[in-house]
Structure formats: structure tokens, C-alpha cells
Design an enzyme around this catalytic site. Structure first.
Site: not given
Ligand code: F6P
Length: 553
Positions: A271-272, A388, A208, A516, A214, A357
Site C-alpha cells: 500500500g505505501r 520559526h 488495496k 483496528k 475509513e 510502517e
């Protein structure tokens, strides 16, 4: 807009009193008292999603108070505010309009007096042309070969949603192989570059902001790899292979991608919440544009349900209210998401970002310390794997963990008739969690196995299940693009309601900034061999430990 503290409401007081009556009530007794209980706490959404919320520690009275709470907090007005483009993301002064991205009847929605549907449709048609040309082989790489692989480079919402959807809809996949690279750890990109051909792969750089470390680093590394592997000097040829999805066109241009290769989205898409936008281009490439539209259609149906259905029958609202009940009165800390479908394996991770978030906050909408609990910790794994691993704790641990069990009724692609077994586990687990077992039953079981009295007395407490663990059963007809769209949207709106109930702003994410920013300074520190002592002793130690090893001094 009225920002009301939930604990100042009448309903909150009623819930506090009511909780005293409810805290020791067993789900088993609730079912015993009302043989029709399930019918009462059931919602059928268009014969494609069935929500059974009867196995919860609630009664009609609980719900009445919770519904009243929603009303006292003007929830319906808040919903309308979001749908009409009001700037409800106050700290960023933005509208919140992921609902516009799937507004399939195209009714106008305005931001700053501009109907956003116009731009949305332009991008949708660009996505259609692009995805169809790649899939049918018309759009080729620089060497004129057909495209075989797509690499989505993005992180957070620019990865989790698209990745989760392409995995969930694997059965709809075409011949294109779609890969996802998110991590700053270079091994992630390397793993993908090892298996793709440099001249038949396209890269979608999804960000965005186009400022995310990253993503930018992975993009630059991928570009370098591409030029080197193809032995290319002419950078123009990159345009056959590198495409960007972003709202920050300027920044994209500055990093070498021209406007023709940009798929735009907008500041008012969080963004999410962006998988419905061009950030979902990898989805359209993976399952075809028509299926992408079906995903949007399904979400739109759930949007309509959320907007128009009264609180008492509204699935996202009910799920949010029940969640709020547990986290604020029973003080449960977490919620577990258990999809009984292997292809939904990224669904819990996707919901982690969506919920935590959005709502992992402790300042209310008036800028003061929040007075209640906000986002639960979201976690989970597909069933039956989880059975399990951690179900031991769900059944016999000391914590109250409300769970959402999710399963499709039909799974025609599951080979060997496994699906009916999966269904049996799904149902049995919710039954065991709610009802547990009794000493009498365990005694009889051990007796039948030939244990003597002394042995039985010893082993019996370990084999007891107290039950009373709440679950929602979310049964889907099948996992199709449209039903998945409705399911995701259901959770998005649940999260919206949770935010209103806690009186927080759900659509910013300031909590990701500090770490950050600090990393930038630390990065500078790490890049020389000078011993440092400017921070606290632990930070100094860690920085110096790294340097000592790297620089060998
Ligand atoms: O750091 C958090 C975050 O901003 C998320 O909200 C977002 O989904 C992710 O980073 C990626 O951001 P972008 O799409 O701008 O690269």
C-alpha cells in the site's frame, strides 16, 4: 536467504570500537583536517540530484566499516532478490514489486512463473484512456456535463503518496480540481462535498484491500450524497461517477462498482509503495498521463542506480548506512525531513508512513527480538516554516537529530525573487547546524552591540551554538515529475536498506491490526446505553464517560 543479525558481524564490532573514537569528533574539525572533504562525500545523480553528505559525523573509516556491514549482510543479494520477484515479504508470502510498476524498459519480471509486465501494461493503458478522456472532456458525467472535480477517497498509502505527488507537482496541474478525503472523521468528506458539484465530480475509491473502514464508510457516504444531491433513483448512473482502484475485485463488485470501473493492482504492491500503480490515478488526472509516465521514468532511473551502482557510490545505500550509524551508535531517535519547497509540504508525512510502517518493528526475520534499532521517528515541515517553530531545538536542544535538507535549484514559478532567499536559508541552516559558533565570535558580536563585560558574561552561553548537528543536503535541479520520481524512489530504497540492516521484514504491517480489531468491539459497546465493566478501569471509564454524555444517564 541469509538473515544475519547485524550485531553478530565483524563490521559491527569494528563500528563499536570506531564509535569510541568518533563520538566526540566535531564536524568542524573534520572539515578543518580536509579542505576537500565535500568533494569526497558528494554524489551527482545524472545532474539532477546532488547529494552532499559531507556534513555528517563520519570519516572514511566510518564508511569503510558501514560498507563492510552492508556486504556482510549480503545487501546486494537482497536487492537482487527484490528486483527479481523473490517472495521477500515472508510473513505474507508475497513478492515486493513496486519496481515492476516503473520498469520502463519492460523487461520481464516473474511472479509464480507469470510475467507481471503484461498486466501492468494493460492497467497503464486503461489509466491512459481514462485520464485523457476525463481531461479532454470526452468522458462526462451522467448529465453529460464535463468533469471538473476528482475526489480521491483512500487512506494511508492510498492517500499519502498520491496526495503528496499531486501537491508537489501543482505547477503541472491541468484544469481538474483534485481533492483527497482520508479521515474517518466525517468532517473531512463534508469539507470536500461542500465545494464540489454533484454532477461534475468523479470519485476514485482507492483501497488495496477494499476492507478499510475509513475508505468504505467515506465511499458509502459520498454515494448517498451523490444520489441525494442529484435526485437520482437509477443506481446505474453511479457508474458515470464512481471508480475503484483495488486488488480485491470481488469486494469492489459487492459494494456496487462493476469491473469496467475498476483499475486493478496486485497483492505484490505494498500500500505505501502503490503510488506508481493505479493508486496513482489521481496523479495522472491531475498532471496528465504523460507526466505520470515521466514520474515512473524518474523512479526507474533511480531503480537502476540502486540495482547497478556499487555500494560505495549508491545513494540510497549510503543514506541508509548513515542513518543506521546514528540510530545504533549515537542512539539518535528521530530524523527530520526539511523540504525547502512549499509544494513538498506533504513529503515528511508521506515518508512517515513509508519508513515507520515499513521499519517500525522489533522482531527480526528469524522471529526473535531485534538486537539493534529499527526505524527512526520521521518528522519534519517545509523550510522556512520550521525555522520559526522547532529549529531552536535542532540548534540548541539536547538531542541529536540528523536532518535531510531538500531544495530545488530552479523554481521559475516562485514569484518576487523569493527563491534565492530560500536557497540562502537552506545553505545557512546546514552551515549553522554543522559548525555552530564560538565564544570569541559571540563575545565580539555582543561587544560591538555595546554590551558591557558583565552583560556579555551573562548572555554569552545562551547565544552559543555548539554545532556538530549532522545534515544531508539533497539538491534537486528542479521539481519535475521525473526528478520527483527519482527522489521518492531514492527514499523507498533507503527504507529497504534500513530494513535489511536491522534484519527485519519491511513489507508487512502487523502493528496496525490490534487497535483496528479492538475498535470493532468498543464500537459495539458504544452503541448502547449499558454501563460496562468488562475492561480495565481506564477503558471502562472512557467508554462509560462517552455513553453518559451521549445517553444522558
Ligand atoms: O492500516 C494500514 C494500512 O494497511 C496501510 O498499510 C495501507 O496503506 C492503508 O492501511 C490503506 O489500506 P487499503 O489501501 O487496503 O485501504
Amino acid at each position: 536467504m541469509k538473515y544475519i543479525d547485524p550485531i553478530s558481524t565483524h563490521s559491527w564490532k569494528n563500528l563499536c570500537i570506531h564509535f569510541k573514537d568518533m563520538k566526540n569528533v566535531h564536524i568542524k574539525d573534520l572539515f578543518f583536517q580536509d579542505s576537500e572533504r565535500c568533494k569526497k562525500f558528494l554524489i551527482n545523480f545524472n545532474n539532477i540530484i546532488y547529494l552532499d553528505y559531507s556534513k555528517n559525523r563520519i570519516t572514511d573509516t566510518t564508511l569503510q566499516y558501514l560498507f563492510q556491514l552492508a556486504k556482510e549482510l549480503f545487501l546486494k543479494t537482497e536487492i537482487k532478490n527484490m528486483f527479481s520477484g523473490k517472495k521477500i515479504n515472508k510473513t505474507e508470502n508475497q513478492s515486493v514489486l513496486h519496481i515492476a510498476l516503473r520498469n520502463r524498459n519492460n523487461s520481464p519480471i516473474y511472479v509464480n512463473n507469470k510475467n507481471v509486465m503484461h498486466d501492468i501494461n494493460i492497467v497503464l493503458s486503461k489509466m491512459k484512456n481514462f485520464s485523457e478522456s476525463v481531461i479532454n472532456g470526452n468522458l462526462r458525467g451522467f448529465s453529460k456535463k464535463k468533469i471538473t472535480d476528482v475526489v480521491n477517497i483512500g487512506i494511508g498509502g492510498s492517500d499519502l503518496g498520491p496526495y503528496m505527488v499531486t501537491e508537489s507537482l501543482k505547477l503541472y496541474k491541468n484544469h481538474l480540481k483534485v481533492h483527497f478525503v482520508s479521515n474517518l472523521d466525517g468532517k473531512h468528506l463534508l469539507d470536500v462535498l461542500k465545494i464540489v458539484n454533484p454532477d461534475t465530480t468523479i470519485f476514485l475509491i482507492v483501497s488495496k484491500t477494499f476492507n478499510t473502514e475509513e475508505t468504505i464508510l467515506n465511499y458509502l457516504n459520498a454515494k448517498e450524497w451523490f444520489l441525494k444531491k442529484n435526485k437520482i433513483k437509477n443506481k446505474e448512473l453511479l457508474n458515470f461517477h464512481f471508480f475503484a482502484v483495488s486488488e480485491n475485485t470481488k469486494k469492489v463488485n459487492s459494494l456496487g462498482i462493476p469491473n469496467e470501473n475498476i483499475f486493478k493492482f496486485w497483492k505484490w504492491v505494498g500500500g505505501r509503495y502503490s503510488l506508481w500503480s493505479a493508486a496513482g490515478l489521481s496523479i495522472a488526472l491531475s498532471i496528465g498521463f504523460d507526466n505520470f509516465l515521466k514520474l515512473l521514468d524518474g523512479a526507474h532511473d533511480m531503480d537502476n542506480h540502486f540495482l547497478h551502482t556499487k555500494i560505495e557510490k549508491n545513494i540510497p545505500i549510503i543514506l541508509a548506512l548513515i542513518s543506521f550509524w546514528y540510530s545504533n551508535f549515537f542512539l539518535s531517535e528521530t530524523e527530520c525531513i526539511l523540504p525547502y519547497d512549499q509544494n513538498l509540504h506533504r513529503f515528511p508525512a508521506y515518508l512517515q508512513q513509508a519508513n515507520m510502517e515499513s521499519n517500525g518493528k522489533s522482531i527480526n526475520r528469524l522471529g526473535r527480538k531485534i538486537s539493534c534499532q529499527s526505524s527512526p521517528i520521521i518528522w519534519g515541515e517545509p523550510g522556512t516554516n520550521g525555522q520559526h517553530a522547532f529549529y531552536q531545538l535542532l540548534h540548541q536542544g539536547t538531542k541529536l537529530i540528523p536532518c535531510d535538507f531538500i531544495i530545488p535549484i530552479f523554481d521559475d514559478k516562485s514569484p518576487y525573487n523569493n527563491h534565492v532567499r530560500l536557497v540562502s536559508h537552506f545553505i545557512a541552516q546546514t552551515q549553522a547546524l554543522a559548525f555552530g559558533n564560538s565564544s570569541k565570535e559571540v563575545y565580539q558580536e555582543l561587544h560591538d552591540l555595546g554590551y558591557n563585560k558583565k552583560e556579555i558574561n551573562f548572555i554569552l552561553p545562551f547565544k552559543l551554538f555548539s554545532g556538530n548537528n549532522p545534515t544531508n543536503s539533497i539538491v534537486l535541479k528542479k521539481i519535475t515529475p521525473s526528478i520527483l520520481g527519482s527522489l521518492i524512489c531514492l527514499y523507498e530504497h533507503k527504507i529497504f536498506v534500513q530494513g535489511i540492516l536491522s534484519n527485519i521484514f519491511s513489507f508487512d504491517q502487523w502493528g496496525v491490526e490490534l487497535g483496528k480489531n479492538l475498535s470493532k468491539k468498543i464500537y459495539a459497546n458504544l452503541n448502547n446505553n449499558k454501563k460496562i465493566k468488562e475492561y480495565d478501569s481506564s477503558t471502562n471509564y472512557l467508554v462509560n464517560l462517552y455513553k453518559k454524555n451521549i445517553y444522558n444517564n
